[in-house]
Design a protein around this motif. Structure first.
Motif, PDB file in Angstrom:
ATOM      1  N   TYR A  22      76.079  -3.976  47.976  1.00 17.23           N
ATOM      2  CA  TYR A  22      77.046  -3.165  47.232  1.00 17.23           C
ATOM      3  C   TYR A  22      76.897  -3.534  45.763  1.00 17.23           C
ATOM      4  O   TYR A  22      77.196  -4.664  45.365  1.00 17.23           O
ATOM      5  CB  TYR A  22      78.476  -3.426  47.710  1.00 17.23           C
ATOM      6  N   ALA A  23      76.411  -2.619  44.960  1.00 20.87           N
ATOM      7  CA  ALA A  23      76.102  -2.901  43.562  1.00 20.87           C
ATOM      8  C   ALA A  23      77.375  -3.066  42.737  1.00 20.87           C
ATOM      9  O   ALA A  23      78.466  -2.601  43.128  1.00 20.87           O
ATOM     10  CB  ALA A  23      75.257  -1.773  42.977  1.00 20.87           C
ATOM     11  N   VAL A  24      77.229  -3.719  41.593  1.00 27.30           N
ATOM     12  CA  VAL A  24      78.361  -3.890  40.671  1.00 27.30           C
ATOM     13  C   VAL A  24      78.889  -2.513  40.269  1.00 27.30           C
ATOM     14  O   VAL A  24      78.130  -1.616  39.891  1.00 27.30           O
ATOM     15  CB  VAL A  24      77.923  -4.671  39.421  1.00 27.30           C
ATOM     16  N   GLY A  25      80.192  -2.361  40.373  1.00 27.05           N
ATOM     17  CA  GLY A  25      80.823  -1.094  40.027  1.00 27.05           C
ATOM     18  C   GLY A  25      80.883  -0.103  41.172  1.00 27.05           C
ATOM     19  O   GLY A  25      81.598   0.905  41.093  1.00 27.05           O
ATOM     20  N   ALA A  26      80.137  -0.388  42.252  1.00 26.75           N
ATOM     21  CA  ALA A  26      80.131   0.527  43.398  1.00 26.75           C
ATOM     22  C   ALA A  26      81.408   0.372  44.210  1.00 26.75           C
ATOM     23  O   ALA A  26      82.032  -0.688  44.234  1.00 26.75           O
ATOM     24  CB  ALA A  26      78.920   0.249  44.273  1.00 26.75           C
ATOM     25  N   SER A  27      81.786   1.453  44.859  1.00 25.29           N
ATOM     26  CA  SER A  27      82.967   1.430  45.720  1.00 25.29           C
ATOM     27  C   SER A  27      82.581   1.025  47.130  1.00 25.29           C
ATOM     28  O   SER A  27      81.507   1.402  47.627  1.00 25.29           O
ATOM     29  CB  SER A  27      83.629   2.806  45.763  1.00 25.29           C
ATOM     30  N   LEU A  28      83.439   0.236  47.760  1.00 27.41           N
ATOM     31  CA  LEU A  28      83.227  -0.085  49.163  1.00 27.41           C
ATOM     32  C   LEU A  28      83.526   1.149  50.016  1.00 27.41           C
ATOM     33  O   LEU A  28      84.317   2.015  49.608  1.00 27.41           O
ATOM     34  CB  LEU A  28      84.141  -1.239  49.585  1.00 27.41           C
ATOM     35  N   PRO A  29      82.923   1.264  51.183  1.00 30.45           N
ATOM     36  CA  PRO A  29      83.228   2.382  52.070  1.00 30.45           C
ATOM     37  C   PRO A  29      84.712   2.390  52.439  1.00 30.45           C
ATOM     38  O   PRO A  29      85.382   1.357  52.364  1.00 30.45           O
ATOM     39  CB  PRO A  29      82.351   2.108  53.305  1.00 30.45           C
ATOM     40  N   PRO A  30      85.244   3.523  52.853  1.00 25.35           N
ATOM     41  CA  PRO A  30      86.647   3.593  53.278  1.00 25.35           C
ATOM     42  C   PRO A  30      86.916   2.656  54.456  1.00 25.35           C
ATOM     43  O   PRO A  30      86.006   2.273  55.189  1.00 25.35           O
ATOM     44  CB  PRO A  30      86.817   5.068  53.689  1.00 25.35           C
ATOM     45  N   GLU A  31      88.176   2.306  54.601  1.00 22.23           N
ATOM     46  CA  GLU A  31      88.572   1.375  55.655  1.00 22.23           C
ATOM     47  C   GLU A  31      88.062   1.764  57.043  1.00 22.23           C
ATOM     48  O   GLU A  31      87.556   0.904  57.776  1.00 22.23           O
ATOM     49  CB  GLU A  31      90.095   1.227  55.686  1.00 22.23           C
TER      50      GLU A  31
END
Length: 273
Positions: A22-31
């Motif tokens: 997961y790159a810097v600034g990227a959003s994690l996938p939804p719960e």
């Protein structure tokens, strides 16, 4: 059982972030997707996210979701963060920061240890040194005893903040010690340097102790520079200390070396006292 799920998921997600998945600034996938991927409930995912926020890896907020923060925001004194970085592979920047931190903290702590160490403190450091020596001579876990040696010095400073820092430094120092252990004759060459530090502490000579620890730190830096200059991939450090192996020496040589070491140690102690 829920604690085990939390710990396992925390390690997996933390490792994924530090590995760059997961790159810097990227959003994690939804719960829901995270729940499906890791096979845990939403409650576990939410608790893990909270833990990673506390460690400085993630930021959560309205309209922005959960995003990965730059490594400058990560808590590098958190043992989990250090462990994940070590498992993903050490970086030149990480090792450079570690060496600079050692130059700042350890010499000051050792000066205090030479002034304040009790007989109990000395016994702890002596035991750690004996474990290192045995590992060099017979093979075994050198790193754990090396860590106890340096922890003992920080404890012997009897400065509450330095003692607290020793807990945070534990995982950081281990990465450096692991590199030195993997270099041919690294532990063997550093053993007399550790003895010099210990002898100076026993003799209540702060300036001498400070000089001795600086020599030791610079030796570790040389080991790291050697690894970096080789352009080989930096090692990954697992959860277990790397044992060292020694080649069997003729008994006569071993006895001679043992007597020589004892006489040198005794002479040094006699001189210091």
């Amino acid at each position: 059982m829920s604690k085990n799920f939390h710990r396992h998921t925390l390690d997996l997600l933390g490792h994924a972030i530090l590995s760059g998945r997961y790159a810097v600034g990227a959003s994690l996938p939804p719960e829901p997707l995270l729940c499906e991927e890791f096979g845990v409930s939403r409650t576990v995912i939410r608790e893990v996210i909270k833990s990673l926020v506390a460690k400085g890896l993630l930021f959560t907020g309205p309209k922005v979701g959960t995003r990965v923060l730059p490594d400058a925001d990560w808590n590098w004194f958190d043992p989990d963060v250090v462990a994940w970085q070590a498992q993903c592979g050490l970086t030149p920047e990480f090792l450079k920061d570690l060496q600079e931190l050692r130059r700042v903290v350890e010499p000051a702590a050792v000066r205090l240890a030479a002034e304040r160490a009790t007989s109990e403190d000395i016994a702890v450091i002596e035991a750690a040194y004996a474990g290192m020596k045995k590992a060099v001579e017979e093979g075994g876990d050198y790193v754990t005893h090396d860590m106890r040696f340096h922890q003992g010095l920080l404890q012997a400073s009897h400065n509450r903040m330095l003692v607290q820092m020793s807990k945070a430094l534990n995982a950081l120092l281990r990465t450096s010690f692991e590199i030195s252990t993997r270099i041919k004759d690294g532990p063997k060459n550093s053993l007399p340097l550790h003895r010099a530090v210990l002898n100076a502490v026993i003799a209540r000579e702060p300036a001498k102790a400070e000089r001795a620890i600086m020599v030791l730190i610079e030796g570790a830096k040389d080991d790291i520079d050697l690894v970096l200059s080789s352009r080989k991939k930096l090692p990954m450090v697992s959860g277990m200390a790397t044992p060292i192996k020694t080649q069997a020496q003729p008994k006569t040589m071993s006895k001679a070396m043992s007597k020589m070491n004892i006489s040198k140690s005794g002479a040094a102690l006699a001189k210091n006292h």
